[in-house]
Design a protein around this motif. Sequence first.
Motif, PDB file in Angstrom:
ATOM      1  N   ILE A 266      19.234  -1.625   1.750  1.00 20.58           N
ATOM      2  CA  ILE A 266      18.736  -2.786   2.636  1.00 20.58           C
ATOM      3  C   ILE A 266      17.431  -2.138   2.437  1.00 20.58           C
ATOM      4  O   ILE A 266      17.667  -0.817   3.252  1.00 20.58           O
ATOM      5  N   SER A 267      16.387  -2.342   2.121  1.00 23.28           N
ATOM      6  CA  SER A 267      15.107  -2.069   2.107  1.00 23.28           C
ATOM      7  C   SER A 267      14.183  -3.056   3.675  1.00 23.28           C
ATOM      8  O   SER A 267      14.439  -4.218   3.208  1.00 23.28           O
ATOM      9  N   TRP A 268      13.871  -2.361   4.293  1.00 23.15           N
ATOM     10  CA  TRP A 268      13.429  -2.521   5.385  1.00 23.15           C
ATOM     11  C   TRP A 268      11.994  -3.259   5.621  1.00 23.15           C
ATOM     12  O   TRP A 268      11.135  -1.944   5.641  1.00 23.15           O
ATOM     13  N   PHE A 269      11.829  -4.302   6.206  1.00 22.11           N
ATOM     14  CA  PHE A 269      10.366  -4.381   6.046  1.00 22.11           C
ATOM     15  C   PHE A 269       9.768  -4.734   7.394  1.00 22.11           C
ATOM     16  O   PHE A 269      10.318  -5.918   8.161  1.00 22.11           O
ATOM     17  N   SER A 270       8.988  -4.568   8.179  1.00 26.23           N
ATOM     18  CA  SER A 270       8.522  -4.541   9.791  1.00 26.23           C
ATOM     19  C   SER A 270       7.748  -5.353   9.619  1.00 26.23           C
ATOM     20  O   SER A 270       6.520  -5.810   8.838  1.00 26.23           O
ATOM     21  N   VAL A 271       7.874  -7.000  10.297  1.00 27.20           N
ATOM     22  CA  VAL A 271       7.338  -7.977   9.770  1.00 27.20           C
ATOM     23  C   VAL A 271       5.653  -8.125  10.946  1.00 27.20           C
ATOM     24  O   VAL A 271       5.712  -7.889  12.235  1.00 27.20           O
ATOM     25  N   ASP A 272       5.157  -8.771  10.319  1.00 22.74           N
ATOM     26  CA  ASP A 272       3.906  -8.607  11.125  1.00 22.74           C
ATOM     27  C   ASP A 272       3.019 -10.466  11.230  1.00 22.74           C
ATOM     28  O   ASP A 272       3.057 -11.141  10.989  1.00 22.74           O
ATOM     29  N   TYR A 273       3.882 -10.140  12.465  1.00 28.78           N
ATOM     30  CA  TYR A 273       3.414 -12.132  13.612  1.00 28.78           C
ATOM     31  C   TYR A 273       1.825 -12.551  13.345  1.00 28.78           C
ATOM     32  O   TYR A 273       2.077 -13.578  13.245  1.00 28.78           O
ATOM     33  N   ILE A 274       1.355 -11.449  13.280  1.00 25.29           N
ATOM     34  CA  ILE A 274      -0.058 -12.133  13.924  1.00 25.29           C
ATOM     35  C   ILE A 274      -0.573 -12.733  12.177  1.00 25.29           C
ATOM     36  O   ILE A 274      -0.818 -13.641  12.096  1.00 25.29           O
ATOM     37  N   ASP A 275       0.110 -11.961  10.926  1.00 29.06           N
ATOM     38  CA  ASP A 275      -0.606 -12.177   9.827  1.00 29.06           C
ATOM     39  C   ASP A 275       1.022 -12.203   8.952  1.00 29.06           C
ATOM     40  O   ASP A 275       0.722 -10.868   8.310  1.00 29.06           O
ATOM     41  N   PHE A 276       1.357 -13.154   8.923  1.00 28.31           N
ATOM     42  CA  PHE A 276       2.980 -12.899   8.160  1.00 28.31           C
ATOM     43  C   PHE A 276       2.485 -13.290   6.721  1.00 28.31           C
ATOM     44  O   PHE A 276       3.231 -12.419   5.782  1.00 28.31           O
ATOM     45  N   SER A 277       1.847 -13.625   6.161  1.00 26.82           N
ATOM     46  CA  SER A 277       1.110 -12.897   4.986  1.00 26.82           C
ATOM     47  C   SER A 277       0.841 -11.558   4.315  1.00 26.82           C
ATOM     48  O   SER A 277       1.905 -10.844   2.738  1.00 26.82           O
ATOM     49  N   LYS A 278       0.903 -10.249   4.900  1.00 28.04           N
ATOM     50  CA  LYS A 278       0.883  -9.105   4.718  1.00 28.04           C
ATOM     51  C   LYS A 278       2.503  -8.553   4.337  1.00 28.04           C
ATOM     52  O   LYS A 278       2.536  -7.748   3.927  1.00 28.04           O
ATOM     53  N   THR A 279       3.437  -9.455   5.174  1.00 31.75           N
ATOM     54  CA  THR A 279       5.153  -8.821   5.182  1.00 31.75           C
ATOM     55  C   THR A 279       5.311  -9.825   3.830  1.00 31.75           C
ATOM     56  O   THR A 279       6.236  -9.102   3.259  1.00 31.75           O
ATOM     57  N   ILE A 280       4.576 -10.807   3.623  1.00 32.63           N
ATOM     58  CA  ILE A 280       4.987 -11.554   2.311  1.00 32.63           C
ATOM     59  C   ILE A 280       4.196 -10.557   1.233  1.00 32.63           C
ATOM     60  O   ILE A 280       5.278 -10.412   0.330  1.00 32.63           O
ATOM     61  N   GLN A 281       3.376 -10.081   1.232  1.00 35.31           N
ATOM     62  CA  GLN A 281       2.833  -8.681   0.256  1.00 35.31           C
ATOM     63  C   GLN A 281       3.285  -8.246   0.056  1.00 35.31           C
ATOM     64  O   GLN A 281       3.738  -7.330  -0.995  1.00 35.31           O
ATOM     65  N   GLU A 282       3.825  -7.347   1.175  1.00 33.88           N
ATOM     66  CA  GLU A 282       4.737  -6.105   0.981  1.00 33.88           C
ATOM     67  C   GLU A 282       6.120  -6.293   0.797  1.00 33.88           C
ATOM     68  O   GLU A 282       6.570  -5.804  -0.093  1.00 33.88           O
ATOM     69  N   VAL A 283       6.354  -7.315   0.763  1.00 37.52           N
ATOM     70  CA  VAL A 283       7.587  -8.139   0.285  1.00 37.52           C
ATOM     71  C   VAL A 283       8.033  -8.065  -0.783  1.00 37.52           C
ATOM     72  O   VAL A 283       7.951  -7.553  -2.353  1.00 37.52           O
ATOM     73  N   VAL A 284       6.894  -8.480  -1.355  1.00 36.19           N
ATOM     74  CA  VAL A 284       6.927  -8.868  -3.559  1.00 36.19           C
ATOM     75  C   VAL A 284       6.098  -8.135  -4.098  1.00 36.19           C
ATOM     76  O   VAL A 284       6.519  -7.782  -5.373  1.00 36.19           O
ATOM     77  N   GLN A 285       5.500  -6.818  -3.234  1.00 40.29           N
ATOM     78  CA  GLN A 285       5.772  -5.691  -4.066  1.00 40.29           C
ATOM     79  C   GLN A 285       6.485  -4.743  -4.505  1.00 40.29           C
ATOM     80  O   GLN A 285       6.432  -4.478  -5.285  1.00 40.29           O
ATOM     81  N   TYR A 286       7.166  -5.115  -3.759  1.00 39.70           N
ATOM     82  CA  TYR A 286       8.404  -4.115  -3.115  1.00 39.70           C
ATOM     83  C   TYR A 286       9.062  -4.784  -4.649  1.00 39.70           C
ATOM     84  O   TYR A 286       9.427  -4.079  -5.685  1.00 39.70           O
ATOM     85  N   ILE A 287       9.689  -5.882  -4.573  1.00 41.84           N
ATOM     86  CA  ILE A 287      10.404  -6.637  -5.660  1.00 41.84           C
ATOM     87  C   ILE A 287       9.433  -6.637  -6.923  1.00 41.84           C
ATOM     88  O   ILE A 287      10.703  -6.255  -7.727  1.00 41.84           O
ATOM     89  N   GLU A 288       8.464  -6.723  -7.404  1.00 43.96           N
ATOM     90  CA  GLU A 288       7.920  -6.277  -8.459  1.00 43.96           C
ATOM     91  C   GLU A 288       7.867  -5.299  -8.854  1.00 43.96           C
ATOM     92  O   GLU A 288       8.246  -4.895  -9.641  1.00 43.96           O
TER      93      GLU A 288
END
Length: 292
Positions: A266-288
């Motif tokens: 599993i590739s783990w990503f730390s959640v940014d609860y203040i700005d969840f969009s940053k977490t989404i961006q990190e995951v999308v970058q990984y997928i791409e």
Amino acid sequence: MILAIVGPTAVGKTKLSIELAKLYNGEIINCDAMQIYKGLDIGTAKATKEEMQHIPHHLLSIKEVEEDYSVYDYQKDARACIDDIKARGKIPILVGGSGLYLKAALYDYEFMDESSTVCDYHDLSLEELNTRIESFESGIVYDLKNRQRMIRILQRLESGWMPAQSDFHLLYPDVLFIGLTTDRDVLYQNINKRFDQMIVPLIDEVKPFYLKGIESKALMTGIGYKELYSFFRNEKTLVEVVEECKKASRNYAKRQYTWFQNQMDISWFSVDYIDFSKTIQEVVQYIENQSL
């Protein structure tokens, strides 16, 4: 491509899955053993229609609480969903914290005949049952107070129901495992806060089952459901039940972490609860990057 979003309870899996489904023309397959059941919505933190944002969801609320539904049933249903979604040119996104269900769906996990199992282990304590189960290093997540569930797991393990971890192989070559994580203190705060917010509607959800005398496996397994039965019977105060549920949820989260970290790549990503969009961006970058 198949996406599998995993992690402990209350970490943010549902929110991420919806955003990824919108970005990648995906459909979501529930991988939470309790969300299979109708009427168990509050205690399982099931996504509301508003939260789903018109994204198709599969294997959600498909069984009555009185019905049995096994990991074997889930394996067949989940694989059928995966094949159907892929055949329509969409992306299957499996989401949930039931690790054994996920493994059964995606790996060459075969079930063996359990009809020869005869031991009932009535003479073993909970601690002894736990020791025997852990000796198999199966990674199965279970409630340490649920004696019948533990006995059933041990019976299955000793009958050869679950092969060794090294014997598993992915059936699908294009699976990306995405894990969400956060600081333990933050996670426990999330768990406690979520339970404080859900307790009143949860009482309304559980009481009709109690009044009907329903004590099915589903109700007696889920955190928040079996504990409230003690409250309705005047065996425990509401304060005691809430604290018990919070503790059980925290312990469950610990076991989920251990299971996923030991069972899958599993590739783990730390959640940014203040700005969840940053977490989404990190995951999308990984997928791409994985798709290049």
